[in-house]
Design a protein around this motif. Structure first.
Motif, mmCIF file in Angstrom:
data_model
loop_
_atom_site.group_PDB
_atom_site.id
_atom_site.type_symbol
_atom_site.label_atom_id
_atom_site.label_comp_id
_atom_site.label_asym_id
_atom_site.label_seq_id
_atom_site.Cartn_x
_atom_site.Cartn_y
_atom_site.Cartn_z
ATOM 1 N N VAL A 69 112.159 57.299 13.611
ATOM 2 C CA VAL A 69 112.325 57.809 14.972
ATOM 3 C C VAL A 69 110.965 57.961 15.652
ATOM 4 C CG1 VAL A 69 112.970 59.855 16.332
ATOM 5 C CG2 VAL A 69 114.547 58.938 14.622
ATOM 6 N N SER A 70 110.021 58.521 14.950
ATOM 7 C CA SER A 70 108.679 58.701 15.505
ATOM 8 C C SER A 70 108.074 57.355 15.901
ATOM 9 C CB SER A 70 107.797 59.410 14.481
ATOM 10 O OG SER A 70 106.492 59.550 14.968
ATOM 11 N N LYS A 71 108.202 56.368 15.045
ATOM 12 C CA LYS A 71 107.661 55.039 15.332
ATOM 13 C C LYS A 71 108.421 54.358 16.473
ATOM 14 C CE LYS A 71 105.617 54.145 10.867
ATOM 15 N NZ LYS A 71 104.977 52.995 10.263
ATOM 16 N N MET A 72 109.726 54.577 16.539
ATOM 17 C CA MET A 72 110.511 53.998 17.626
ATOM 18 C C MET A 72 110.124 54.617 18.968
ATOM 19 S SD MET A 72 114.289 53.597 15.892
ATOM 20 C CE MET A 72 115.052 52.924 17.377
ATOM 21 N N ARG A 73 109.870 55.905 18.976
ATOM 22 C CA ARG A 73 109.429 56.568 20.213
ATOM 23 C C ARG A 73 108.095 56.001 20.679
ATOM 24 N NH1 ARG A 73 110.982 62.633 18.191
ATOM 25 N NH2 ARG A 73 113.191 62.545 18.759
ATOM 26 N N LYS A 74 107.206 55.773 19.732
ATOM 27 C CA LYS A 74 105.902 55.193 20.071
ATOM 28 C C LYS A 74 106.077 53.775 20.621
ATOM 29 C CE LYS A 74 101.320 54.334 18.207
ATOM 30 N NZ LYS A 74 100.435 54.414 17.055
ATOM 31 N N ALA A 75 106.945 52.980 19.996
ATOM 32 C CA ALA A 75 107.206 51.617 20.473
ATOM 33 C C ALA A 75 107.802 51.647 21.875
ATOM 34 C CB ALA A 75 108.133 50.880 19.508
ATOM 35 N N ALA A 76 108.716 52.576 22.116
ATOM 36 C CA ALA A 76 109.327 52.701 23.440
ATOM 37 C C ALA A 76 108.277 53.043 24.488
ATOM 38 C CB ALA A 76 110.421 53.765 23.416
ATOM 39 N N LYS A 77 107.387 53.943 24.132
ATOM 40 C CA LYS A 77 106.316 54.326 25.052
ATOM 41 C C LYS A 77 105.413 53.128 25.341
ATOM 42 C CE LYS A 77 102.711 57.757 25.742
ATOM 43 N NZ LYS A 77 102.021 58.925 25.213
ATOM 44 N N ASN A 78 105.089 52.349 24.309
ATOM 45 C CA ASN A 78 104.244 51.166 24.490
ATOM 46 C C ASN A 78 104.881 50.122 25.399
ATOM 47 O OD1 ASN A 78 102.276 52.256 22.849
ATOM 48 N ND2 ASN A 78 102.920 51.148 21.026
ATOM 49 N N HIS A 79 106.213 50.086 25.432
ATOM 50 C CA HIS A 79 106.945 49.133 26.276
ATOM 51 C C HIS A 79 107.429 49.762 27.585
ATOM 52 C CE1 HIS A 79 107.265 45.645 23.588
ATOM 53 N NE2 HIS A 79 107.267 46.533 22.611
ATOM 54 N N ASN A 80 106.999 50.997 27.846
ATOM 55 C CA ASN A 80 107.411 51.737 29.045
ATOM 56 C C ASN A 80 108.926 51.813 29.184
ATOM 57 O OD1 ASN A 80 104.746 52.309 29.993
ATOM 58 N ND2 ASN A 80 104.602 50.174 30.658
ATOM 59 N N LEU A 81 109.597 52.064 28.075
ATOM 60 C CA LEU A 81 111.055 52.174 28.068
ATOM 61 C C LEU A 81 111.465 53.636 28.123
ATOM 62 C CD1 LEU A 81 111.796 49.592 25.243
ATOM 63 C CD2 LEU A 81 112.137 49.267 27.703
ATOM 64 N N GLU A 82 112.466 53.921 28.925
ATOM 65 C CA GLU A 82 112.999 55.279 29.013
ATOM 66 C C GLU A 82 114.116 55.418 27.986
ATOM 67 O OE1 GLU A 82 113.977 56.785 32.906
ATOM 68 O OE2 GLU A 82 112.704 55.249 33.795
ATOM 69 N N VAL A 83 113.771 55.959 26.839
ATOM 70 C CA VAL A 83 114.768 56.158 25.791
ATOM 71 C C VAL A 83 114.593 57.540 25.169
ATOM 72 C CG1 VAL A 83 115.070 53.728 25.196
ATOM 73 C CG2 VAL A 83 113.356 55.054 24.012
ATOM 74 N N THR A 84 115.710 58.076 24.736
ATOM 75 C CA THR A 84 115.722 59.296 23.947
ATOM 76 C C THR A 84 116.223 58.877 22.575
ATOM 77 O OG1 THR A 84 116.230 60.639 25.883
ATOM 78 C CG2 THR A 84 116.700 61.614 23.725
ATOM 79 N N ILE A 85 115.472 59.208 21.544
ATOM 80 C CA ILE A 85 115.834 58.785 20.194
ATOM 81 C C ILE A 85 115.872 60.020 19.295
ATOM 82 C CG2 ILE A 85 115.260 57.254 18.267
ATOM 83 C CD1 ILE A 85 113.461 55.701 20.322
ATOM 84 N N THR A 86 117.022 60.215 18.639
ATOM 85 C CA THR A 86 117.175 61.325 17.716
ATOM 86 C C THR A 86 117.806 60.814 16.427
ATOM 87 O OG1 THR A 86 119.291 61.904 18.732
ATOM 88 C CG2 THR A 86 117.368 63.118 19.489
ATOM 89 N N ALA A 87 117.680 61.616 15.387
ATOM 90 C CA ALA A 87 118.249 61.250 14.087
ATOM 91 C C ALA A 87 119.006 62.435 13.511
ATOM 92 C CB ALA A 87 117.150 60.827 13.125
ATOM 93 N N VAL A 88 120.111 62.112 12.852
ATOM 94 C CA VAL A 88 120.931 63.141 12.202
ATOM 95 C C VAL A 88 121.505 62.587 10.906
ATOM 96 C CG1 VAL A 88 121.603 64.321 14.335
ATOM 97 C CG2 VAL A 88 123.038 62.482 13.439
ATOM 98 N N SER A 89 122.012 63.492 10.105
ATOM 99 C CA SER A 89 122.730 63.066 8.906
ATOM 100 C C SER A 89 124.117 62.586 9.315
ATOM 101 C CB SER A 89 122.857 64.227 7.920
ATOM 102 O OG SER A 89 123.754 65.191 8.430
ATOM 103 N N ALA A 90 124.763 61.867 8.429
ATOM 104 C CA ALA A 90 126.123 61.387 8.700
ATOM 105 C C ALA A 90 127.062 62.558 8.963
ATOM 106 C CB ALA A 90 126.616 60.540 7.531
ATOM 107 N N ASN A 91 126.845 63.669 8.282
ATOM 108 C CA ASN A 91 127.691 64.850 8.473
ATOM 109 C C ASN A 91 127.542 65.462 9.863
ATOM 110 O OD1 ASN A 91 128.704 64.669 5.868
ATOM 111 N ND2 ASN A 91 127.185 66.067 5.039
ATOM 112 N N GLU A 92 126.367 65.340 10.447
ATOM 113 C CA GLU A 92 126.103 65.924 11.768
ATOM 114 C C GLU A 92 126.455 64.988 12.916
ATOM 115 O OE1 GLU A 92 122.175 68.159 11.981
ATOM 116 O OE2 GLU A 92 121.924 66.910 10.194
ATOM 117 N N ALA A 93 126.669 63.729 12.622
ATOM 118 C CA ALA A 93 126.858 62.723 13.667
ATOM 119 C C ALA A 93 128.064 63.013 14.552
ATOM 120 C CB ALA A 93 126.964 61.335 13.053
#
Length: 109
Positions: A20-44
């Motif tokens: 998630v951290s790396k994806m956020r950095k990639a999104a920032k590098n591409h000027n993409l407006e994204v919200t990225i979060t991660a959860v366990s399968a139980n929390e999904a």
């Protein structure tokens, strides 16, 4: 592109934190407006109810849950994709992010 919310799901929710951290950095590098979060399968399930999710990415270890999630999100028109094992293992965040967004764009055209 408006803000896109991507939810990553893995077995415990812990192995995707670095991704998630790396994806956020990639999104920032591409000027993409994204919200990225991660959860366990139980929390999904709770997240799918409480938040507006556009793309659901499943870690390789929970790929067997894809059909279950497809049924749950059918009415919401949420894209569901399984992250390739190789990309997940190599933490290829940019590729994972761009592929997910591209698949969504293709479907919405």
């Amino acid at each position: 592109m408006s803000n896109t919310h991507i939810l990553l799901v893995c077995a415990t929710g812990m192995s995707t934190n670095m991704l998630v951290s790396k994806m956020r950095k990639a999104a920032k590098n591409h000027n993409l407006e994204v919200t990225i979060t991660a959860v366990s399968a139980n929390e999904a399930d709770a997240r799918l109810i409480s938040q507006e999710i556009d793309i659901l990415l499943l870690g390789p270890q929970v790929r067997y849950m894809k059909s279950k999630f497809l049924k749950k999100v059918k009415e919401k028109k949420i894209e569901v994709h399984v992250i390739e094992t190789k990309d997940y293992g190599m933490m290829n965040a940019e590729k994972i992010l761009l592929e997910a967004l591209n698949l969504r764009e293709i479907k919405n055209d």
